[in-house]
Design a protein around this motif. Structure first.
Motif, mmCIF file in Angstrom:
data_model
loop_
_atom_site.group_PDB
_atom_site.id
_atom_site.type_symbol
_atom_site.label_atom_id
_atom_site.label_comp_id
_atom_site.label_asym_id
_atom_site.label_seq_id
_atom_site.Cartn_x
_atom_site.Cartn_y
_atom_site.Cartn_z
ATOM 1 N N ASP A 1 4.606 2.068 7.904
ATOM 2 C CA ASP A 1 5.419 1.900 9.108
ATOM 3 C C ASP A 1 5.838 3.271 9.648
ATOM 4 O OD1 ASP A 1 7.290 1.176 11.057
ATOM 5 O OD2 ASP A 1 7.948 -0.563 9.908
ATOM 6 N N HIS B 1 2.903 -5.005 10.801
ATOM 7 C CA HIS B 1 3.404 -6.307 10.373
ATOM 8 C C HIS B 1 2.251 -7.286 10.226
ATOM 9 C CE1 HIS B 1 7.342 -4.748 10.765
ATOM 10 N NE2 HIS B 1 7.249 -4.577 12.065
ATOM 11 N N SER B 2 2.233 -7.996 9.112
ATOM 12 C CA SER B 2 1.072 -8.803 8.750
ATOM 13 C C SER B 2 0.780 -9.900 9.756
ATOM 14 C CB SER B 2 1.249 -9.396 7.348
ATOM 15 O OG SER B 2 2.401 -10.211 7.278
ATOM 16 N N SER C 1 10.689 -6.213 11.748
ATOM 17 C CA SER C 1 9.867 -7.376 12.087
ATOM 18 C C SER C 1 10.643 -8.407 12.899
ATOM 19 C CB SER C 1 9.329 -8.035 10.810
ATOM 20 O OG SER C 1 10.384 -8.414 9.946
#
Length: 490
Positions: free
Chosen positions: A80, A192-193, A463
């Protein structure tokens, strides 16, 4: 492997756009070649430790490095850009990469002496001169390492196999009805996944991907209106930002949302803005991937039914199966869960499934008579009020029913008599008396918050979720300040 279909797409529709950004576009022929060359470049490095960290902005290079590493049998670790030096250093120490790839402009921020840093602009030139190669490895290989907080607050890594995402791609096709003719917009950060998964699943399926460098409601709406976008991945905070633009988007659109559930009044406003919308909300976790999904309004408080390849059990504290509508800890069994956790550098991943393959992340849920799942809250968010268990999420769902409440969060504050009491933090203009009446109409009396705080801006994680730890500390400080002020007046 997650990259296996690229060559087939390159043969079937070579000139079809695979990825489009504001500045660039790649066809599937070009995308397949870029990934194969990148994979060959990784193999040429000759490292036994096949792990690469990505310190890159949203864009084609991020996806190219991620996919190329996966095709080479490497594990990619997205980092990040918002992390401070200490946070970054801890995650680098844990993942122990052979190489870290960043850009020339971001290099000053990577102040970590232990990293073997390569500059993307230089790597790109080397990759362009490398002959392409086929996939190297198998579906059970790890390809993705992400981070979560351990019980001590220090990071721990979760490791995912190719197969776990390939099984998830099947859900994207079957439950979300996303296919190769779809045009998919990813407006959020690939770190972010949810957004990374949306991008990689689109390329696996053969759709066209639109990628924003950074989320902006104006840019998102511009792409929606100017391009033939049929799918939008987002999180609820992004939806709120879009709603603030007071416009209407007429085209048919599938929306894929995660992270938190839309409240009823927000969902109504979204449908007003997107009249031809199919809203897909799903419940899951980084460790579990998909668990359940909902795309209808019949049970607005439910997170839906389990995906086709997921089994769910609700268990009591003693391990027995809970009754219908009884809250208990949710256990999940599916082929989409992670390989395991890693808490120390160099250690093998520690499996999280029991002997029968069941996994829990300690969410407290219930199942109704039709098999629909309802989330009560996280076990570690639970407030112990005397001998009573209170789940903040249940109270928050009621508070956000009020049209003047923008955001609401409930935490437990220390109390010498009760142990903990419920405290509500509200962002908005609702009156406390109205909120108390609303709670009393929908909740047992002991669940009505005892303390009320109105704040200008809710603390959120990167997120978009409520940063409960930060909020709790903030409210405790306000409580101490109020108590000190009251004593001073006396």
């Amino acid at each position: 492997m997650i990259t296996s279909p690229y060559s087939r797409h390159a043969l079937t529709f070579p000139e079809k756009t695979a990825i489009r950004t504001k500045e660039d576009a790649l066809s599937y022929r070009e995308w397949d070649e870029a990934v194969r060359r990148t994979a060959a470049w990784f193999q040429s490095l000759g490292y036994e430790n096949k792990c690469v960290c990505l310190y890159l902005p949203n864009g084609i290079p991020f996806l190219q490095v991620f996919a190329g590493a996966a095709a080479a049998g490497w594990t990619a670790v997205p980092l990040d850009l918002k992390w401070k030096a200490e946070e970054l250093s801890k995650r680098l120490e844990l993942s122990d990469p052979a190489v870290l790839i960043t850009t020339e402009s971001l290099l000053p921020k990577v102040n970590v002496p232990q990293a073997n840093i390569r500059i993307w602009e230089e790597c790109a030139g080397e990759i362009a001169g490398t002959a392409p190669m086929a996939d190297a490895g198998s579906e059970d290989l790890p390809f993705y390492l992400g981070f979560t907080s351990g019980s001590t607050g220090s990071p721990k890594a979760f490791i995912r196999s190719h197969l776990s995402w390939i099984e998830s791609f099947a859900c994207t096709r079957r439950e979300f009805q996303i296919h190769e003719n779809d045009h998919v917009l990813i407006p959020g950060p690939l770190i972010h996944s949810h957004f990374l998964y949306g991008a990689i699943s689109t390329l696996f399926i053969g759709g066209t991907l639109y990628l924003l460098e950074k989320f902006s409601p104006e840019k998102t709406l511009s792409v929606l209106k100017e391009q033939a976008v049929s799918v939008l991945y987002l999180v609820p905070t992004m939806a709120e930002a879009l709603l603030g633009k007071n416009t209407v988007v007429e085209q048919d659109l599938k929306m894929i949302s995660s992270g938190a559930k839309f409240e009823a009044h927000t969902r109504k406003r979204i449908r007003g803005m997107f009249p031809n919308l199919t809203l897909n909300e799903f419940y899951g976790a980084g460790e579990l991937s998909f668990v359940s999904f909902s795309n209808d309004e019949k049970k607005p408080n439910s997170v839906g039914r389990p995906f086709h390849n997921v089994s769910v059990q609700i268990r009591r504290e003693n391990g027995e199966a809970a009754a219908v509508d009884e809250i208990g800890k949710v256990y999940v069994r599916s082929p989409m869960t992670i390989i395991g956790y890693m808490e120390k550098p160099g250690e093998k991943p520690q499996p999280i499934a029991d002997e029968e393959g069941w996994v829990t992340v300690h969410d407290m849920d219930r199942l109704d008579e039709e098999g629909c799942l309802y989330v009560a809250g996280r076990e570690n968010n639970m407030i112990l009020y005397g001998a009573l268990n209170i789940f903040p999420e249940e109270i928050e769902a009621v508070l956000t029913m009020h049209p003047a409440v923008e955001k609401a969060a409930v935490v437990g504050l220390s109390d010498p008599y009760w142990g903990q009491i419920t405290a509500a933090a509200v962002q908005g203009d609702a009156a406390v008396l109205e909120l108390k009446r609303l709670c009393k109409a929908h909740l047992a009396s002991y669940k009505v918050p005892r303390k009320w705080f109105f704040i200008e801006e809710m603390p959120l994680t990167t997120s978009g979720k409520i940063a409960r730890g930060e909020l709790r500390m903030m409210l405790e400080e306000k409580q101490r300040a109020d108590l000190t002020a009251a004593r001073g007046q006396n």
